[in-house]
Design an enzyme around this catalytic site. Structure first.
Site, PDB file in Angstrom:
ATOM      1  N   LYS A 237       0.708  -1.249  -0.195  1.00 23.44           N
ATOM      2  CA  LYS A 237       0.421   0.414  -0.123  1.00 23.44           C
ATOM      3  C   LYS A 237       1.234   1.456   0.098  1.00 23.44           C
ATOM      4  O   LYS A 237       0.375   1.809  -0.750  1.00 23.44           O
ATOM      5  CB  LYS A 237      -0.728  -0.169   1.153  1.00 23.44           C
ATOM      6  CG  LYS A 237      -2.057   1.010   1.454  1.00 23.44           C
ATOM      7  CD  LYS A 237      -3.055   0.764   2.043  1.00 23.44           C
ATOM      8  CE  LYS A 237      -2.510   0.243   3.430  1.00 23.44           C
ATOM      9  NZ  LYS A 237      -3.458   0.309   4.272  1.00 23.44           N
TER      10      LYS A 237
ATOM     11  N   ASP B 236      -7.505   1.108   1.678  1.00 27.97           N
ATOM     12  CA  ASP B 236      -7.231   1.881   3.094  1.00 27.97           C
ATOM     13  C   ASP B 236      -8.828   1.093   3.382  1.00 27.97           C
ATOM     14  O   ASP B 236      -9.698   0.814   2.401  1.00 27.97           O
ATOM     15  CB  ASP B 236      -6.611   3.340   3.574  1.00 27.97           C
ATOM     16  CG  ASP B 236      -7.590   3.972   3.195  1.00 27.97           C
ATOM     17  OD1 ASP B 236      -9.241   4.072   2.499  1.00 27.97           O
ATOM     18  OD2 ASP B 236      -7.532   5.642   3.711  1.00 27.97           O
TER      19      ASP B 236
END
Ligand code: SF4
Length: 229
Positions: free
Chosen positions: A128, A147
């Protein structure tokens, strides 16, 4: 009474819905303040399990003292700790960013690498974080940043039935063209913060409620505790 859109119809209309969300949140962007790929990488590592606001309060002093990988690599974690002590897990993060700076010097001539494989070898950098840097600093993400907001809203909008960040990312990459991957994350994050909150989604003032299968019953769908970044 208007018929509710099905999840299948919503998924088929995902790209169109996304264009509408782009128009609703034209200002969506990465809110981590930075002046270089190096600063963005460090700020993103610091943002794990905390808010961008908390990171933005700490990084001006950090980057004033250590503006480059060269400068940060010469510091010790103990010297860095007081500058980021307002951020969660600051001791571990101090170690990570000093080591990260050291590896940037040793492996990448002090520059932030532009590939996901090389980025995820750095301490504190997961898929990420790597995609935030690749998308925001270089305009070349190798995936969609998922997220807690992206996870919840893509589930509520019927774009995926997956429950884990990695499988949601794969589903979104399949559903949406690469050119919009980076903007998609920022836009869904803004939508989550402004309208489609985890606890109090405001479906009555949401600009895409007509194409959302969860409209009016959103709290039952895609609710995830905690943060993933
Ligand atoms: S209609 Fe409700 S659940 Fe759907 S995206 Fe909008 S706020 Fe979220």
């Amino acid at each position: 009474m208007t018929k509710r859109i099905t999840a299948k119809e919503a998924k088929n209309a995902a790209f169109e819905t996304l264009q509408r969300l782009f128009a609703i949140h034209p200002d969506a962007h990465c809110e981590l303040e930075h002046k270089s790929p190096f600063e963005l990488l460090v700020a993103t590592v610091l943002s794990a399990q905390t808010t961008d606001v908390a990171v933005n309060k700490a990084t001006p002093a950090l980057f004033a003292k250590y503006p480059t990988a060269e400068a940060l690599a010469k510091a010790t974690p103990l010297e860095v700790e007081p500058l980021i002590s307002t951020i969660g897990m600051y001791r571990q993060k101090s170690k990570n960013i000093v080591k990260l700076a050291d590896l940037l010097i040793k492996r990448h001539k002090g520059q932030v690498p532009k590939s996901l494989d090389k980025l995820v070898e750095l301490p504190g950098v997961g898929r990420k974080t790597a995609n935030v840097v690749l998308g925001v600093a270089f305009g070349a993400p190798e995936g969609v940043v998922v997220d807690t907001h992206v996870m919840r809203i893509s589930q509520r909008l019927g774009w995926t039935k997956e429950a884990e960040a990695t499988t949601i990312e794969l589903a979104l990459c399949k559903l949406l063209p690469r050119e919009v991957w980076d903007r998609t994350s920022h836009t869904l994050i803004f939508h989550g913060r402004r309208i489609c909150g985890a606890v109090k989604p405001q479906c009555d003032r949401c600009g895409v409620s007509d194409v959302c299968p969860s409209a009016g019953r959103a709290v039952e769908v895609g609710r995830k505790p905690g943060r993933t970044r």
